[in-house]
Every structure is written in structure tokens, then in C-alpha cells.
Design a protein around this motif. Structure first.
Motif, short mmCIF file in Angstrom:
data_model
loop_
_atom_site.label_atom_id
_atom_site.label_comp_id
_atom_site.label_asym_id
_atom_site.label_seq_id
_atom_site.Cartn_x
_atom_site.Cartn_y
_atom_site.Cartn_z
N PRO A 191 0.82 -1.22 0.00
CA PRO A 191 0.00 0.00 0.00
C PRO A 191 0.85 1.26 0.00
O PRO A 191 1.87 1.34 0.67
N SER A 192 0.42 2.20 -0.79
CA SER A 192 1.14 3.46 -0.94
C SER A 192 0.12 4.57 -1.09
O SER A 192 -1.02 4.33 -1.48
N ASP A 193 0.53 5.80 -0.81
CA ASP A 193 -0.39 6.92 -1.00
C ASP A 193 -0.41 7.39 -2.45
O ASP A 193 -1.19 8.24 -2.83
N THR A 194 0.42 6.78 -3.30
CA THR A 194 0.48 7.12 -4.72
C THR A 194 -0.10 5.97 -5.53
O THR A 194 0.24 4.82 -5.31
N GLU B 8 -3.97 1.11 -9.40
CA GLU B 8 -3.31 0.22 -8.45
C GLU B 8 -2.25 1.00 -7.69
O GLU B 8 -1.91 2.12 -8.09
N TYR B 9 -1.78 0.42 -6.59
CA TYR B 9 -0.72 1.09 -5.84
C TYR B 9 0.53 1.19 -6.70
O TYR B 9 0.91 0.23 -7.38
N ALA B 10 1.18 2.34 -6.66
CA ALA B 10 2.41 2.54 -7.44
C ALA B 10 3.55 1.79 -6.76
O ALA B 10 3.65 1.77 -5.53
N ARG B 11 4.38 1.18 -7.57
CA ARG B 11 5.57 0.50 -7.04
C ARG B 11 6.68 1.52 -6.89
O ARG B 11 6.82 2.41 -7.72
N PRO B 12 7.52 1.39 -5.86
CA PRO B 12 8.62 2.35 -5.70
C PRO B 12 9.65 2.17 -6.81
O PRO B 12 9.86 1.08 -7.33
N ARG B 13 10.29 3.27 -7.15
CA ARG B 13 11.36 3.22 -8.15
C ARG B 13 12.58 2.53 -7.57
O ARG B 13 12.92 2.74 -6.40
N PRO B 14 13.32 1.77 -8.39
CA PRO B 14 14.59 1.23 -7.91
C PRO B 14 15.60 2.37 -7.76
O PRO B 14 15.48 3.40 -8.44
#
Length: 140
Positions: free
Chosen positions: A43-46, A119-125
């Protein structure tokens, strides 16, 4: 019509067809289990929003998602050279609860005549680090 039925029954009763059918079904079940091996989204706010109409603006995206919570920022990703939309964007909410309401409210819904997916955004590497070091590895 009777001839089609006869041919279909004859084809389906052949042993080679049933063996191929059994192999195809087992391959599908194996692919289904591989897809379920993916980790659940964090879960993310983005939110990552895909399937956007090329004419959808950031303002329109902001308006659509603001119905479900406090939107901090909404951005459509555009092509660097042409300036046209790439068909996806990001919506940042103030809280995780608002973000989950945004997914529930807008996932698989219509926006500007197109079905969009949220959908919840995945964090950037981290910069300079890619998902794999093998250039020939299949992409997922």
C-alpha cells in the motif's frame, strides 16, 4: 450442421487432441500458479493509473480521483519529444485510506470513454540499479 457436429465429435474424441488438450490445461495451470507467486502490492499513497485516454488531462484526472479523497497531486506522463500522453499517470493522495478508496472507486471504471485501471504505485529502484543484470532475461 450435422456434418459439423460429426467432425467436431470425431476431432475431440481423437487421442492426439485429448493429449494436446491435457498438456495445454496443465500448462495453463502452471502459468496461473506462477502469476500467483507475485508479491501482493505494498500500500502506498500514490496510485498508478493506466489505460488513460490520450486526451485526458492532469486536471481531469485530479477531478475524477478527488471524489474519493484529498488528492495532493495528479500527473499524466507525456512523451518527451511529442508532448502527447503515454496513456498512464500517477495520483498522490494525502493518506493511505484515501488511496485505497481511490482504487476501489476508480479501478476498472470509465474516464473519458476509456476503462482505466488503478493500483498502488511500485517504488522506483535506486538510480543506476536495474531489476536484473542479465540483458537477455525475459521481461515481465
Amino acid at each position: 450442421m450435422a456434418l459439423r457436429t460429426f467432425i467436431a465429435r470425431r476431432f475431440m474424441s481423437s487421442s492426439s487432441f485429448s493429449s494436446h488438450l491435457g498438456a495445454a490445461v496443465s500448462n495453463l495451470s502452471a502459468a496461473g500458479s506462477a502469476a500467483s507467486d507475485k508479491p501482493a502490492p505494498v500500500p502506498s499513497d500514490t496510485l498508478f493509473v493506466s489505460g488513460l485516454n490520450k486526451r485526458t488531462t492532469s486536471e481531469k484526472l485530479h477531478e475524477a480521483f478527488a471524489k474519493f479523497g484529498e488528492v495532493v497531486h495528479a500527473k499524466i506522463v507525456t512523451d518527451r519529444n511529442t508532448g502527447f500522453s503515454k496513456g498512464f499517470g500517477f495520483v498522490k493522495y494525502a493518506t493511505l485510506e484515501d488511496a485505497s478508496k481511490g482504487i476501489e472507486g476508480m479501478d476498472a471504471k470509465f474516464l473519458d470513454g476509456w476503462v482505466i485501471f488503478a493500483e498502488y504505485a511500485r517504488p522506483r529502484p535506486p538510480f543506476g540499479q536495474t531489476g536484473t543484470q542479465d540483458p537477455y532475461a525475459p521481461r515481465r
